[in-house]
Design an enzyme around this catalytic site. Sequence first.
Site, PDB file in Angstrom:
ATOM      1  N   GLY B  53       3.438  -9.486   7.521  1.00 47.18           N
ATOM      2  CA  GLY B  53       3.483  -9.117   8.926  1.00 47.18           C
ATOM      3  C   GLY B  53       2.141  -9.328   9.597  1.00 47.18           C
ATOM      4  O   GLY B  53       1.095  -9.195   8.964  1.00 47.18           O
ATOM      5  N   HIS B  56      -2.672  -7.335  10.894  1.00 43.37           N
ATOM      6  CA  HIS B  56      -3.703  -7.022   9.908  1.00 43.37           C
ATOM      7  C   HIS B  56      -4.872  -7.998   9.999  1.00 43.37           C
ATOM      8  O   HIS B  56      -5.658  -8.115   9.058  1.00 43.37           O
ATOM      9  CB  HIS B  56      -3.120  -7.073   8.492  1.00 43.37           C
ATOM     10  N   ASP B 109       8.527  -8.189   2.150  1.00 36.83           N
ATOM     11  CA  ASP B 109       7.732  -9.344   1.720  1.00 36.83           C
ATOM     12  C   ASP B 109       8.173  -9.824   0.345  1.00 36.83           C
ATOM     13  O   ASP B 109       8.331 -11.025   0.113  1.00 36.83           O
ATOM     14  CB  ASP B 109       6.239  -8.971   1.682  1.00 36.83           C
ATOM     15  N   HIS B 218       0.405   0.103   7.595  1.00 35.30           N
ATOM     16  CA  HIS B 218       1.361   0.141   8.704  1.00 35.30           C
ATOM     17  C   HIS B 218       1.491   1.557   9.241  1.00 35.30           C
ATOM     18  O   HIS B 218       2.459   1.892   9.916  1.00 35.30           O
ATOM     19  CB  HIS B 218       2.737  -0.354   8.254  1.00 35.30           C
TER      20      HIS B 218
END
Lengths: 332, 332
Positions: B53, B56, B109, B218
């Site tokens: 995602g 980051h 993932d 997250h």
Amino acid sequence: MKKFLNSADSFLDDALAGFAAAHPGLSVDPATRVVTRAGGAVPGKVGLVSGGGSGHEPLHTGFVGAGMLDAACPGEVFTSPVPDQVLAAVRAADSGAGTVLVVKNYTGDVMNFRLAAELAADEGLRVETVLVDDDVAVRDSTFTAGRRGTGATLLVEKIAGAAAARGGDLAAVADTGRRVDAASRSFAVALTAGTTPAAGRPGFDLPEDEIEVGVGIHGEPGRRREKLRPAREIVRGMVDAVLDDRPVERGREVIVVVNGLGGTPLSELYLVYGEVAARLADRGVRIARNLVGDYVTSLDMAGCSLTVCTAEDGFLDLWDAPVDTPALRWGV
Amino acid sequence: MKKFLNSADSFLDDALAGFAAAHPGLSVDPATRVVTRAGGAVPGKVGLVSGGGSGHEPLHTGFVGAGMLDAACPGEVFTSPVPDQVLAAVRAADSGAGTVLVVKNYTGDVMNFRLAAELAADEGLRVETVLVDDDVAVRDSTFTAGRRGTGATLLVEKIAGAAAARGGDLAAVADTGRRVDAASRSFAVALTAGTTPAAGRPGFDLPEDEIEVGVGIHGEPGRRREKLRPAREIVRGMVDAVLDDRPVERGREVIVVVNGLGGTPLSELYLVYGEVAARLADRGVRIARNLVGDYVTSLDMAGCSLTVCTAEDGFLDLWDAPVDTPALRWGV
């Protein structure tokens, strides 16, 4: 206030101790709070010194190293270093070839660096001063007569630092620094205020749907407050403010810095850079070099600044020259 | 929510467009959202691919370049890339020597990268996967079975990337990556929550005097909430959590990363590093290399993570090897 600190009083010394531990190639004198290269002054090279209030990291301590500064003198957060501290930095940087002081245009810095230069002259040290005053947002501001010194400081320190590393003499290095400042203009926007450890609360109030257009790096007021708008519109205003102050001919090459003020994610800075590049392309300006990241910050302020520097004779070559500091490193 | 964006929907594409404009040595395919080196796959070299995602940054796009990743596949913010996107990255990175996928341990993932690896195998491409699961805070978490993958991803990508650049074969590069993960442990603390563009509000609520101890990247819950305490005490807890999970013998050398989560000033990260160094010294652990800065972030979250990796055979030499990416650059 939520910060990683042991006490507001010890914040700067604790942060400098960690900086020293992280960078064995640099040296921090806890008594004077002067940061130098561990090897000391480079024989025959013009020294380059900068400093100012802390809270703008990596400026200036993160720019000490080969190809950039010989010494930095960080004051308390948002507070100028005192003349004795600046003098200690000059002494550390001087190898007999003289020292250039890079001073951001804030009244306290200007006064204290001038006093330090006089004290250094009394000791027989040769000192030249380069004043950085790139921020076009306002003429005269809190703490400042004339334009404020902000993002261009990075460019002055890199390019004049390279000139010094190449063996330029005192007058030539100072002249290079002054030419960089003259070629540079900046403009910043804040989405939130930063919080100093001493105050413990945000430096100003900003409603949840407003931004401060033209903010200074200590949270000084800008030109106006506006409702938050799409990034494209905000950036267009920033680019136009910079180019309206110092027009850049079509086809001209520039160095662009999109600088985070501390609390803005890198993804947003890249988004801003994309809009800057598009707007500059609209105006026929060519970006020859760029930097995107946090370089001249205001603690945890969310926001960013734009600096545009025209690529005057020799600038790109000096920009590309090797640099080996905590915050900028290439060619080594 | 105050962010630099044009719309939440276009955030990722706009940020990638700016990233591409800023880094002419890299290439971004707007159709697949795959970031590669502009020169394409390096003939004969094992490819290294990572993704996950967005939110980051600089992970993973900022680690594409010589000595590190060949391709990155950024998903939407905090959302895994789909298998087709990962497959596109594998195709771009493969030069016939096979590809290593670096996957942070989150259920989405893991599943999507596994499917992509199967699709790649169907095409005759050889793929090995390195799972990163360094975060000792919790076993099983939101989105994760087992330990979460966080700060060690940077170490895996740098060290395995150097092994690939030196000509290691597919099995050797994957083995190096797995050894780095096995040698690494991380722990994070949040002072505030990050805000995704889509949600438009902080990911969790945290009272003004509390911190989340053991937070995920997250915003996943950690071990507990605590009152804010002096940094020295917070850091002691972080170091002890890491070393309690995987004890490090006295006299052993380690690589330490003090990583900002996006909204924490660099001065505070250095302060934290100083406390980490002091606590590790107390426990007889020697820091051979360090990084202090924002590398694996969580949007604008204030907080930091600590990663400790023991310097197993060859690690320091591979760490020191040249790297030329937007976020890590030395030796070039």
